[in-house]
Each structure stands twice: as structure tokens, then as C-alpha cells.
Design a protein around this motif. Structure first.
Motif, PDB file in Angstrom:
ATOM      1  N   UNK A  12       0.837  -1.204   0.000  1.00  0.00           N
ATOM      2  CA  UNK A  12       0.000   0.000   0.000  1.00  0.00           C
ATOM      3  C   UNK A  12       0.871   1.253   0.000  1.00  0.00           C
ATOM      4  N   UNK A  13       1.860   1.296   0.853  1.00  0.00           N
ATOM      5  CA  UNK A  13       2.718   2.486   0.938  1.00  0.00           C
ATOM      6  C   UNK A  13       3.444   2.745  -0.387  1.00  0.00           C
ATOM      7  N   UNK A  14       3.910   1.671  -1.018  1.00  0.00           N
ATOM      8  CA  UNK A  14       4.600   1.818  -2.300  1.00  0.00           C
ATOM      9  C   UNK A  14       3.660   2.380  -3.368  1.00  0.00           C
ATOM     10  N   UNK A  15       2.471   1.809  -3.453  1.00  0.00           N
ATOM     11  CA  UNK A  15       1.508   2.264  -4.454  1.00  0.00           C
ATOM     12  C   UNK A  15       0.976   3.663  -4.143  1.00  0.00           C
ATOM     13  N   UNK A  16       0.762   3.956  -2.868  1.00  0.00           N
ATOM     14  CA  UNK A  16       0.279   5.282  -2.485  1.00  0.00           C
ATOM     15  C   UNK A  16       1.294   6.359  -2.861  1.00  0.00           C
ATOM     16  N   UNK A  17       2.569   6.070  -2.660  1.00  0.00           N
ATOM     17  CA  UNK A  17       3.599   7.041  -3.064  1.00  0.00           C
ATOM     18  C   UNK A  17       3.639   7.205  -4.579  1.00  0.00           C
ATOM     19  N   UNK A  18       3.466   6.123  -5.296  1.00  0.00           N
ATOM     20  CA  UNK A  18       3.511   6.157  -6.758  1.00  0.00           C
ATOM     21  C   UNK A  18       2.362   6.973  -7.343  1.00  0.00           C
ATOM     22  N   UNK A  19       1.158   6.800  -6.791  1.00  0.00           N
ATOM     23  CA  UNK A  19      -0.024   7.423  -7.372  1.00  0.00           C
ATOM     24  C   UNK A  19      -0.517   8.665  -6.635  1.00  0.00           C
ATOM     25  N   UNK A  20       0.165   9.082  -5.582  1.00  0.00           N
ATOM     26  CA  UNK A  20      -0.293  10.234  -4.807  1.00  0.00           C
ATOM     27  C   UNK A  20      -0.378  11.483  -5.693  1.00  0.00           C
ATOM     28  N   UNK A  21      -1.478  12.234  -5.592  1.00  0.00           N
ATOM     29  CA  UNK A  21      -1.656  13.422  -6.438  1.00  0.00           C
ATOM     30  C   UNK A  21      -0.561  14.475  -6.281  1.00  0.00           C
ATOM     31  N   UNK A  22       0.085  14.549  -5.136  1.00  0.00           N
ATOM     32  CA  UNK A  22       1.172  15.515  -4.963  1.00  0.00           C
ATOM     33  C   UNK A  22       2.417  15.114  -5.742  1.00  0.00           C
ATOM     34  N   UNK A  23       2.532  13.842  -6.078  1.00  0.00           N
ATOM     35  CA  UNK A  23       3.702  13.328  -6.785  1.00  0.00           C
ATOM     36  C   UNK A  23       3.408  13.106  -8.261  1.00  0.00           C
ATOM     37  N   UNK A  24       2.211  12.640  -8.546  1.00  0.00           N
ATOM     38  CA  UNK A  24       1.829  12.281  -9.911  1.00  0.00           C
ATOM     39  C   UNK A  24       0.585  13.081 -10.293  1.00  0.00           C
ATOM     40  N   UNK A  25       0.728  14.105 -11.129  1.00  0.00           N
ATOM     41  CA  UNK A  25      -0.397  14.982 -11.446  1.00  0.00           C
ATOM     42  C   UNK A  25      -1.434  14.387 -12.417  1.00  0.00           C
ATOM     43  N   UNK A  26      -1.179  13.220 -12.950  1.00  0.00           N
ATOM     44  CA  UNK A  26      -2.095  12.599 -13.894  1.00  0.00           C
ATOM     45  C   UNK A  26      -3.439  12.287 -13.223  1.00  0.00           C
ATOM     46  N   UNK A  27      -4.537  12.579 -13.922  1.00  0.00           N
ATOM     47  CA  UNK A  27      -5.877  12.322 -13.374  1.00  0.00           C
ATOM     48  C   UNK A  27      -6.082  10.832 -13.123  1.00  0.00           C
ATOM     49  N   UNK A  28      -5.590   9.994 -14.003  1.00  0.00           N
ATOM     50  CA  UNK A  28      -5.720   8.544 -13.827  1.00  0.00           C
ATOM     51  C   UNK A  28      -4.969   8.085 -12.574  1.00  0.00           C
ATOM     52  N   UNK A  29      -3.851   8.711 -12.278  1.00  0.00           N
ATOM     53  CA  UNK A  29      -3.082   8.355 -11.083  1.00  0.00           C
ATOM     54  C   UNK A  29      -3.883   8.688  -9.825  1.00  0.00           C
ATOM     55  N   UNK A  30      -4.597   9.808  -9.847  1.00  0.00           N
ATOM     56  CA  UNK A  30      -5.423  10.180  -8.701  1.00  0.00           C
ATOM     57  C   UNK A  30      -6.503   9.123  -8.467  1.00  0.00           C
ATOM     58  N   UNK A  31      -7.116   8.666  -9.528  1.00  0.00           N
ATOM     59  CA  UNK A  31      -8.148   7.630  -9.406  1.00  0.00           C
ATOM     60  C   UNK A  31      -7.559   6.325  -8.862  1.00  0.00           C
ATOM     61  N   UNK A  32      -6.360   5.984  -9.305  1.00  0.00           N
ATOM     62  CA  UNK A  32      -5.703   4.778  -8.794  1.00  0.00           C
ATOM     63  C   UNK A  32      -5.357   4.937  -7.318  1.00  0.00           C
TER      64      UNK A  32
END
Length: 66
Positions: A12-32
């Protein structure tokens, strides 16, 4: 048998860091990020209480289950 609570937490921590909106601005990343967080919450709700008491800090439990 499935993954241990520690393995779930680490994933969870790994994926949360990968897709967190502050790190990844992509809309799809926010949904993930939202989907990963909801899945983690669901897993915590069905995890046996003895596992939760032994390995997960109480502040995380309170944050995920208001």
C-alpha cells in the motif's frame, strides 16, 4: 494463504507514493490512488483484530476508520 499484514502495508505504501496526487499529477493516477486507499481500508476492516493490534500503529487505524 494470502499476504501478511506487513506485506499488505508495504505494498500500500509503495503504491500510495507512486499514485499520490502531490507526486503524480495525472488524473488517472489520482483515481488509482483513491482505489488503492479504499482497497487498503477494506483489507484493514476484514483483518483479524490480533493482527491489527500487533503491527499497525493506532494513529493509522484511526485515520483510516474515522
Amino acid at each position: 494463504m494470502g499476504a501478511s499484514l506487513e506485506e499488505v502495508k508495504a505494498s500500500y505504501r509503495r503504491l500510495a507514493r507512486l499514485y499520490h496526487p502531490d507526486v503524480n499529477p495525472d488524473v488517472a493516477a489520482r483515481e488509482k490512488f483513491i482505489a488503492v486507499t479504499e482497497a487498503y481500508k477494506a483489507l484493514l476492516m476484514i483483518a483479524p483484530p490480533r493482527l491489527l493490534r500487533s503491527g499497525l500503529p493506532l494513529k493509522i487505524l484511526r485515520a483510516l476508520n474515522p
